[in-house]
Design an enzyme around this catalytic site. Structure first.
Site, PDB file in Angstrom:
ATOM      1  N   GLN A   7      30.629   6.592 -18.454  1.00 19.49           N
ATOM      2  CA  GLN A   7      31.194   5.489 -17.665  1.00 19.49           C
ATOM      3  C   GLN A   7      30.521   4.185 -18.088  1.00 19.49           C
ATOM      4  O   GLN A   7      30.954   3.117 -17.697  1.00 19.49           O
ATOM      5  CB  GLN A   7      30.951   5.712 -16.168  1.00 19.49           C
ATOM      6  CG  GLN A   7      31.576   6.967 -15.622  1.00 19.49           C
ATOM      7  CD  GLN A   7      31.151   7.208 -14.184  1.00 19.49           C
ATOM      8  OE1 GLN A   7      31.747   6.687 -13.232  1.00 19.49           O
ATOM      9  NE2 GLN A   7      30.106   7.993 -14.010  1.00 19.49           N
ATOM     10  N   ASN A   8      29.429   4.301 -18.858  1.00 22.14           N
ATOM     11  CA  ASN A   8      28.641   3.129 -19.222  1.00 22.14           C
ATOM     12  C   ASN A   8      29.300   2.359 -20.356  1.00 22.14           C
ATOM     13  O   ASN A   8      29.963   2.952 -21.215  1.00 22.14           O
ATOM     14  CB  ASN A   8      27.224   3.545 -19.649  1.00 22.14           C
ATOM     15  CG  ASN A   8      26.502   4.300 -18.553  1.00 22.14           C
ATOM     16  OD1 ASN A   8      26.840   4.179 -17.372  1.00 22.14           O
ATOM     17  ND2 ASN A   8      25.530   5.117 -18.931  1.00 22.14           N
ATOM     18  N   HIS A  45      35.149   3.609 -19.617  1.00 20.85           N
ATOM     19  CA  HIS A  45      35.234   2.272 -19.007  1.00 20.85           C
ATOM     20  C   HIS A  45      35.095   1.171 -20.053  1.00 20.85           C
ATOM     21  O   HIS A  45      34.827   0.022 -19.712  1.00 20.85           O
ATOM     22  CB  HIS A  45      34.157   2.110 -17.928  1.00 20.85           C
ATOM     23  CG  HIS A  45      34.420   2.957 -16.725  1.00 20.85           C
ATOM     24  ND1 HIS A  45      33.458   3.235 -15.793  1.00 20.85           N
ATOM     25  CD2 HIS A  45      35.544   3.610 -16.314  1.00 20.85           C
ATOM     26  CE1 HIS A  45      33.975   4.004 -14.846  1.00 20.85           C
ATOM     27  NE2 HIS A  45      35.234   4.252 -15.146  1.00 20.85           N
ATOM     28  N   CYS A  93      41.447 -14.928 -31.261  1.00 22.57           N
ATOM     29  CA  CYS A  93      41.525 -13.561 -31.802  1.00 22.57           C
ATOM     30  C   CYS A  93      41.469 -13.629 -33.329  1.00 22.57           C
ATOM     31  O   CYS A  93      42.223 -14.403 -33.943  1.00 22.57           O
ATOM     32  CB  CYS A  93      42.841 -12.895 -31.367  1.00 22.57           C
ATOM     33  SG  CYS A  93      43.221 -11.379 -32.267  1.00 22.57           S
ATOM     34  N   THR A  95      25.049   9.441 -12.135  1.00 21.76           N
ATOM     35  CA  THR A  95      26.184   8.730 -11.547  1.00 21.76           C
ATOM     36  C   THR A  95      26.242   8.990 -10.048  1.00 21.76           C
ATOM     37  O   THR A  95      25.997  10.100  -9.589  1.00 21.76           O
ATOM     38  CB  THR A  95      27.525   9.117 -12.215  1.00 21.76           C
ATOM     39  OG1 THR A  95      28.588   8.404 -11.588  1.00 21.76           O
ATOM     40  CG2 THR A  95      27.796  10.605 -12.176  1.00 21.76           C
TER      41      THR A  95
HETATM   42  N1  APR Z   1      17.477   8.906 -13.489  1.00 18.62           N
HETATM   43  C1  APR Z   1      18.566   9.575 -13.026  1.00 18.62           C
HETATM   44  N2  APR Z   1      19.464   9.033 -12.153  1.00 18.62           N
HETATM   45  C2  APR Z   1      19.241   7.759 -11.758  1.00 18.62           C
HETATM   46  C3  APR Z   1      18.124   6.999 -12.202  1.00 18.62           C
HETATM   47  C4  APR Z   1      17.227   7.630 -13.108  1.00 18.62           C
HETATM   48  N3  APR Z   1      16.149   7.000 -13.581  1.00 18.62           N
HETATM   49  N4  APR Z   1      18.185   5.773 -11.604  1.00 18.62           N
HETATM   50  C5  APR Z   1      19.291   5.765 -10.837  1.00 18.62           C
HETATM   51  N5  APR Z   1      19.926   6.957 -10.911  1.00 18.62           N
HETATM   52  C6  APR Z   1      21.153   7.378 -10.231  1.00 18.62           C
HETATM   53  C7  APR Z   1      21.311   6.820  -8.835  1.00 18.62           C
HETATM   54  O1  APR Z   1      20.739   7.713  -7.895  1.00 18.62           O
HETATM   55  C8  APR Z   1      22.841   6.761  -8.691  1.00 18.62           C
HETATM   56  O2  APR Z   1      23.342   7.981  -8.168  1.00 18.62           O
HETATM   57  O3  APR Z   1      22.227   6.847 -10.993  1.00 18.62           O
HETATM   58  C9  APR Z   1      23.332   6.589 -10.131  1.00 18.62           C
HETATM   59  C10 APR Z   1      23.838   5.193 -10.416  1.00 18.62           C
HETATM   60  O4  APR Z   1      24.990   5.003  -9.615  1.00 18.62           O
HETATM   61  P1  APR Z   1      25.839   3.668  -9.810  1.00 18.62           P
HETATM   62  O5  APR Z   1      24.928   2.485  -9.812  1.00 18.62           O
HETATM   63  O6  APR Z   1      26.966   3.717  -8.814  1.00 18.62           O
HETATM   64  O7  APR Z   1      26.440   3.769 -11.302  1.00 18.62           O
HETATM   65  P2  APR Z   1      27.670   4.632 -11.781  1.00 18.62           P
HETATM   66  O8  APR Z   1      27.809   5.900 -10.992  1.00 18.62           O
HETATM   67  O9  APR Z   1      27.582   4.759 -13.252  1.00 18.62           O
HETATM   68  O10 APR Z   1      28.920   3.674 -11.428  1.00 18.62           O
HETATM   69  C11 APR Z   1      30.200   4.113 -11.833  1.00 18.62           C
HETATM   70  O11 APR Z   1      31.125   2.000 -11.123  1.00 18.62           O
HETATM   71  O12 APR Z   1      30.906  -0.260 -11.007  1.00 18.62           O
HETATM   72  C12 APR Z   1      31.547   0.755 -11.676  1.00 18.62           C
HETATM   73  O13 APR Z   1      32.353   0.673 -13.866  1.00 18.62           O
HETATM   74  C13 APR Z   1      31.181   0.756 -13.121  1.00 18.62           C
HETATM   75  O14 APR Z   1      30.871   2.635 -14.593  1.00 18.62           O
HETATM   76  C14 APR Z   1      30.496   2.097 -13.337  1.00 18.62           C
HETATM   77  C15 APR Z   1      31.040   2.923 -12.194  1.00 18.62           C
END
Ligand code: APR
Length: 225
Positions: free
Chosen positions: A87-88, A105, A132, A172
């Site tokens: 998703q990154n 994404h 472009c 995530t």
């Molecule tokens: N190691 C493992 N997990 C971690 C760490 C770490 N060091 N630090 C944070 N986390 C976990 C948190 O507990 C959380 O559950 O990573 C997760 C991050 O969640 P989000 O910030 O919501 O990110 P993500 O799930 O990737 O978001 C999904 O949302 O905003 C949109 O497009 C964006 O791709 C993104 C999508």
């Protein structure tokens, strides 16, 4: 074994890139409606470019961590076939050595022309009046999937998850769909590796909690023997 891994911002957290929903996450500093929607871009393209220009600079200054490296090693393992979905929008999986990464994404280091659909390596700083390189139109944007837009390669992703023997979600919060719903499609076992239980933790057959740089290398070592 056919393994599908889905990563989120937590896999890049220890590389110094912010997550979105943790205490000091990006969405606590910016209104996502302003910087991560087509409407926000139409309203103020310079603000949106500044947001992604800052993330691009931050990404260029960061380094892959042990979790990214372990997943690149898993891709090279002879005993498993790996499909890596992220998703990154950062390029840390690639810089750690992963060669096949599905960016559902989009990708921060890529630019897109809205007029002719051309894609190219994004300059460090993008501006609203950039032209472009293919068609010359001033219609460029970061090649990033915004809220309300359709994530990339969903057919391929769904097929891979359904055919997997093991589906692993790493770092995530499982707050954003369709990524958060992939666990329901999994054809085999499921595992969540995260700092804390995600919103879909109970949908996984197994869960391990800890920092990605610790639990991901340990998990990869275990399954590659
Ligand atoms: N190691 C493992 N997990 C971690 C760490 C770490 N060091 N630090 C944070 N986390 C976990 C948190 O507990 C959380 O559950 O990573 C997760 C991050 O969640 P989000 O910030 O919501 O990110 P993500 O799930 O990737 O978001 C999904 O949302 O905003 C949109 O497009 C964006 O791709 C993104 C999508």
């Amino acid at each position: 074994m056919k393994i599908v891994v889905l990563t989120g911002a937590g896999v890049s957290a220890e590389s110094g890139l912010g997550t979105f929903r943790d205490t000091d996450g990006l969405w606590t500093k910016y209104d996502l409606n302003d910087v991560a929607t087509p409407e926000g871009f139409a309203r103020d393209p310079a603000l949106v470019h500044d947001f992604y220009n800052a993330r691009r600079a931050n990404c260029l200054e960061s380094l892959p961590n042990a979790a990214h490296t372990a997943l690149a090693a898993l891709e090279r393992s002879a005993s498993h076939s790996l499909t890596l979905i992220t998703q990154n929008i950062d390029d840390l999986h690639e810089r750690a050595g992963s060669t096949e990464v599905i960016h559902m994404h989009g990708a921060l280091m890529q630019a897109l022309c809205v007029a002719c659909d051309a894609r190219w390596g994004a300059p460090i700083r993008m501006r609203p009046d950039d032209r472009c390189p293919t068609c010359g139109t001033r219609a460029t944007r970061p090649d990033v999937v915004w809220f309300g837009e359709v994530p990339y390669q969903m057919d391929r992703i769904g097929e891979a998850v359904q055919a997997s023997d093991l589906f692993v979600a790493i770092g995530t919060s499982a707050e954003v769909y369709p990524a958060a719903g992939l666990v329901e499609l999994a054809g085999g076992e499921t595992l969540e590796l995260n700092l804390e239980p995600s919103a879909r933790a109970n949908a996984f057959g197994a869960r391990q909690f800890g920092r990605a740089t610790e639990i991901v290398p340990a998990w990869v070592a275990k399954i590659t023997g």
